[in-house]
Design a protein around this motif. Sequence first.
Motif, PDB file in Angstrom:
ATOM      1  N   LEU A   1      -4.591  -5.308  -4.669  1.00  0.00           N
ATOM      2  CA  LEU A   1      -4.570  -6.573  -3.919  1.00  0.00           C
ATOM      3  C   LEU A   1      -4.838  -7.794  -4.809  1.00  0.00           C
ATOM      4  O   LEU A   1      -4.184  -8.823  -4.633  1.00  0.00           O
ATOM      5  CB  LEU A   1      -5.553  -6.531  -2.739  1.00  0.00           C
TER       6      LEU A   1
ATOM      7  N   GLY B   1       0.801  -1.217   0.000  1.00  0.00           N
ATOM      8  CA  GLY B   1       0.000   0.000   0.000  1.00  0.00           C
ATOM      9  C   GLY B   1       0.837   1.271   0.000  1.00  0.00           C
ATOM     10  O   GLY B   1       2.049   1.224   0.208  1.00  0.00           O
TER      11      GLY B   1
ATOM     12  N   SER C   1      -0.772  -1.699   8.188  1.00  0.00           N
ATOM     13  CA  SER C   1      -2.116  -1.179   8.471  1.00  0.00           C
ATOM     14  C   SER C   1      -2.294   0.205   7.840  1.00  0.00           C
ATOM     15  O   SER C   1      -1.331   0.973   7.698  1.00  0.00           O
ATOM     16  CB  SER C   1      -2.349  -1.081   9.980  1.00  0.00           C
ATOM     17  N   GLU C   2      -3.541   0.506   7.482  1.00  0.00           N
ATOM     18  CA  GLU C   2      -3.822   1.836   6.909  1.00  0.00           C
ATOM     19  C   GLU C   2      -3.492   2.938   7.907  1.00  0.00           C
ATOM     20  O   GLU C   2      -3.032   4.020   7.534  1.00  0.00           O
ATOM     21  CB  GLU C   2      -5.298   1.930   6.496  1.00  0.00           C
TER      22      GLU C   2
ATOM     23  N   ASN D   1       3.005  -5.652   3.855  1.00  0.00           N
ATOM     24  CA  ASN D   1       1.702  -5.567   4.501  1.00  0.00           C
ATOM     25  C   ASN D   1       1.779  -4.626   5.703  1.00  0.00           C
ATOM     26  O   ASN D   1       2.622  -4.792   6.580  1.00  0.00           O
ATOM     27  CB  ASN D   1       1.264  -6.969   4.944  1.00  0.00           C
TER      28      ASN D   1
ATOM     29  N   PHE E   1      -5.783   4.441  -0.903  1.00  0.00           N
ATOM     30  CA  PHE E   1      -6.069   3.218  -0.133  1.00  0.00           C
ATOM     31  C   PHE E   1      -7.159   2.393  -0.815  1.00  0.00           C
ATOM     32  O   PHE E   1      -7.068   1.164  -0.918  1.00  0.00           O
ATOM     33  CB  PHE E   1      -6.521   3.553   1.294  1.00  0.00           C
ATOM     34  N   LYS E   2      -8.199   3.082  -1.277  1.00  0.00           N
ATOM     35  CA  LYS E   2      -9.336   2.393  -1.895  1.00  0.00           C
ATOM     36  C   LYS E   2      -8.893   1.679  -3.181  1.00  0.00           C
ATOM     37  O   LYS E   2      -9.225   0.521  -3.409  1.00  0.00           O
ATOM     38  CB  LYS E   2     -10.439   3.420  -2.185  1.00  0.00           C
TER      39      LYS E   2
ATOM     40  N   PHE F   1      -5.911   0.766  -3.910  1.00  0.00           N
ATOM     41  CA  PHE F   1      -5.013  -0.342  -3.554  1.00  0.00           C
ATOM     42  C   PHE F   1      -5.823  -1.601  -3.236  1.00  0.00           C
ATOM     43  O   PHE F   1      -5.527  -2.687  -3.754  1.00  0.00           O
ATOM     44  CB  PHE F   1      -4.109   0.029  -2.366  1.00  0.00           C
ATOM     45  N   ILE F   2      -6.836  -1.450  -2.403  1.00  0.00           N
ATOM     46  CA  ILE F   2      -7.626  -2.623  -2.005  1.00  0.00           C
ATOM     47  C   ILE F   2      -8.400  -3.201  -3.191  1.00  0.00           C
ATOM     48  O   ILE F   2      -8.405  -4.410  -3.419  1.00  0.00           O
ATOM     49  CB  ILE F   2      -8.573  -2.256  -0.841  1.00  0.00           C
ATOM     50  N   GLU F   3      -9.014  -2.315  -3.975  1.00  0.00           N
ATOM     51  CA  GLU F   3      -9.872  -2.805  -5.064  1.00  0.00           C
ATOM     52  C   GLU F   3      -9.078  -3.350  -6.251  1.00  0.00           C
ATOM     53  O   GLU F   3      -9.470  -4.349  -6.855  1.00  0.00           O
ATOM     54  CB  GLU F   3     -10.804  -1.681  -5.542  1.00  0.00           C
TER      55      GLU F   3
END
Length: 190
Positions: free
Chosen positions: A153, A14, A118-119, A116, A145-146, A148-150
């Motif tokens: 990952l 991230g 934490s945000e 890895n 962040f959004k 990265f996750i969508e």
Amino acid sequence: LDEKKVTVVFVLGGPGSGKGTQCANIVEHFGFTHLSAGDLLRAEIKSGSENGTMIQNMIKEGKIVPSEVTVKLLQRAMQENENDKFLIDGFPRNEENRAAFENVTKIEPAFVLFFNCSEEEMEKRLLNRNQGRDDDNIETIRKRFKVFIESSLPVIEYYQAKGKVHEIDAGRPREEVFETIKNIFATFAK
Ligand code: UP5
Ligand code: MG
């Protein structure tokens, strides 16, 4: 690139997970060349390229620049460099990036590092960075962040399924994180 047999390691994680920081350590200890996709894109903006404004807008919104732009920059950087070992930092960020890189370069990464973190910790780091990056403000950080996750990952999961990912707890102090990384590269070199 065709005749040159290159080793590529993707360094993923991230925003603010410490990719750039640890790549500098890896370069120093293991002789890789560090190619940060984000740095190459920011250099492209500065150089006044025709894509500059588009890239600037995408970065400000935390969006992923089209693969054709990024892959071209990475490919050129590898061609212009004598080294045969590259750390590609912050790329591929989505499936499209991954497929385009593979199709154009025919390169498979030797392995992938996944930082890895934490945000909460990443947000703290980015807000403290103070290097004047256009995307280090709380609104853009949330968008990064959004995305990265969508989008990012799933790329890590793709390589996980291939058994290529070394996951690293990147929330620890810099020195501790590098100790873990050192072991991974030392094992790889054997
Ligand atoms: N720091 C580092 N390690 C620490 C530790 N262990 N403990 C405490 N502090 C630590 O580190 C961030 C900050 O934390 C620094 O101040 C550092 O000293 C401290 P850094 O090493 O810079 O983290 P990094 O993971 O490299 O963070 P960065 O912000 O560079 O990650 P991003 O992935 O968000 O940024 P990147 O430059 O790769 O991409 C930016 C944008 O470009 C993207 O959002 C996107 O819009 C665009 N882009 C594309 O479109 N395509 C691409 O292929 C690449 C980028
Ligand atoms: Mg970085």
